[in-house]
Design an enzyme around this catalytic site. Structure first.
Site, PDB file in Angstrom:
ATOM      1  N   LYS A 149       0.875  -1.123  -0.074  1.00 17.83           N
ATOM      2  CA  LYS A 149      -0.095   0.162  -0.097  1.00 17.83           C
ATOM      3  C   LYS A 149       0.811   1.327  -0.030  1.00 17.83           C
ATOM      4  CE  LYS A 149      -3.848  -2.272   2.202  1.00 17.83           C
ATOM      5  NZ  LYS A 149      -4.351  -2.827   3.672  1.00 17.83           N
TER       6      LYS A 149
ATOM      7  N   GLN B 211      -4.764  -1.337   9.658  1.00 18.65           N
ATOM      8  CA  GLN B 211      -4.803  -2.790   9.071  1.00 18.65           C
ATOM      9  C   GLN B 211      -5.251  -3.668  10.071  1.00 18.65           C
ATOM     10  OE1 GLN B 211      -3.831  -3.322   5.899  1.00 18.65           O
ATOM     11  NE2 GLN B 211      -4.210  -5.428   6.199  1.00 18.65           N
TER      12      GLN B 211
ATOM     13  N   ASP C 261     -11.264   2.963   4.051  1.00 20.13           N
ATOM     14  CA  ASP C 261     -11.692   1.324   4.004  1.00 20.13           C
ATOM     15  C   ASP C 261     -13.180   1.397   3.784  1.00 20.13           C
ATOM     16  OD1 ASP C 261     -10.039  -0.670   4.046  1.00 20.13           O
ATOM     17  OD2 ASP C 261      -9.289  -0.090   6.032  1.00 20.13           O
TER      18      ASP C 261
HETATM   19  N1  GUN Z   1      -7.003  -6.591   6.191  1.00 22.95           N
HETATM   20  C1  GUN Z   1      -7.443  -7.557   4.997  1.00 22.95           C
HETATM   21  N2  GUN Z   1      -7.835  -6.706   4.021  1.00 22.95           N
HETATM   22  C2  GUN Z   1      -8.185  -5.404   4.517  1.00 22.95           C
HETATM   23  C3  GUN Z   1      -8.726  -4.152   4.262  1.00 22.95           C
HETATM   24  O1  GUN Z   1      -9.234  -4.275   3.055  1.00 22.95           O
HETATM   25  N3  GUN Z   1      -8.730  -3.228   5.008  1.00 22.95           N
HETATM   26  C4  GUN Z   1      -7.910  -3.373   6.296  1.00 22.95           C
HETATM   27  N4  GUN Z   1      -7.855  -2.257   6.966  1.00 22.95           N
HETATM   28  N5  GUN Z   1      -7.413  -4.412   6.711  1.00 22.95           N
HETATM   29  C5  GUN Z   1      -7.473  -5.386   5.903  1.00 22.95           C
END
Ligand code: GUN
Length: 296
Positions: free
Chosen positions: A54, A98, A121
């Site tokens: 990311k 995350q 998100d």
């Molecule tokens: N962990 C796995 N997929 C995601 C996601 O799309 N967003 C976040 N914040 N954590 C994750």
């Protein structure tokens, strides 16, 4: 019939290009650089890989990336204090914590402490409610990516029968809301659904998001249907590690009109949509026109 392959990797590259174009415009015309803050608590290896990816892609499209790595024993109070600081930082337009978080931290409490307009998100309860009532919101990245690919392939989705297999808060439920928003007739199927094969056989669009390797066989798929495979499952086959989706690709591709592969389908779209959401959040924060084609 051999299905068309929906190339998520190539499509994600076009989304990132669009995002980069908007970032350039924001910088040149408004002297604003969109910023994304990613918070990682603990050392979960998969999460570390995602967070690195990311950060790298955020910088590649010209945005600022702020990474906050906290140790696994971080207290809830310290994490909430960091989120409060990011909420009030005008250089931060998007915040992502995350998941999963270490067990001693309350995930709902943490997610709902993010300012909704910075919740890239789309997990905050306000954004969930806004999406459910058809109002402007931040939309979860994976379902947004699926919607973009479906719109790109079909144009209008109006009147199509869609079946979403899986009812998670991250994918299944928001996916169903987005398809409903595009005037599909939507069924959410799950582990207790009666006669799942017959339910799936009615669908013009199948979105599989259950996390069970290759659980959808080709004979569940209506001839010519579009299959979107959200699954990313690591399995061992013939002594080798392999990545497979939630559908059996070979048999489903024989009946489908179009299908996303794993890898190279939905996966690359998720981070591309995170970048898209960050640029959208930045435009909204500055009362500027939203980028077209990057939102629901
Ligand atoms: N962990 C796995 N997929 C995601 C996601 O799309 N967003 C976040 N914040 N954590 C994750």
């Amino acid at each position: 019939m051999a299905a068309n392959i929906i190339d998520g990797k190539a499509f994600a590259a076009t989304v990132r290009e669009k995002v980069a174009g908007h970032v350039t415009r924001l910088k040149e015309e408004h002297d604003i650089t969109p910023g994304l803050a990613v918070v990682l608590v603990g050392e979960d290896p998969a999460s570390q890989v995602y967070v690195r990816s990311k950060g790298k892609q955020t910088v590649e499209v010209g945005m600022n990336s702020f990474e906050h790595k906290l140790d696994a024993e971080t207290s809830e109070a310290d994490l909430l204090a960091l989120i409060d600081k990011l909420n009030n930082d005008p250089t931060v337009h998007g915040i992502l914590v995350q998941l999963p978080l270490p067990k001693h931290l309350d995930e709902d409490l943490v997610i709902n402490s993010i300012a909704p307009e910075k919740d890239v998100d789309g997990f905050h309860i306000s954004n969930v409610g806004l999406l459910g009532t058809g109002q402007k919101s931040m939309v979860p990245c994976t379902p947004l990516g699926c919607l973009m690919m479906l719109r790109d392939y079909h144009g209008s989705l109006s009147g199509m029968d869609a079946v979403v297999i899986g009812r998670s808060n991250i994918v299944g439920k928001p996916m169903a809301q987005l398809l409903l928003g595009d005037s599909c007739t939507v069924t959410i199927a799950h582990s207790r659904t009666k006669d799942l094969p017959e339910v799936v056989r009615r669908a013009d669009i199948v979105v599989a998001a259950v996390g069970r390797p290759e659980m959808v066989p080709g004979d569940w798929i209506k001839e010519g249907a579009t299959v979107i495979d959200v699954g990313i499952n690591r399995i061992e086959r013939d002594g080798k590690n392999k990545l497979v989706g939630d559908v059996d690709f070979a048999s489903c591709a024989e009946r489908a009109g179009a299908i996303t592969p794993v890898p190279g389908g939905v996966g690359p779209m998720t981070i591309a949509c995170l970048l898209a959401n960050t640029v959208t959040a930045c435009c909204r924060a500055n009362n500027l026109a939203e980028p077209e084609g990057l939102t629901a």
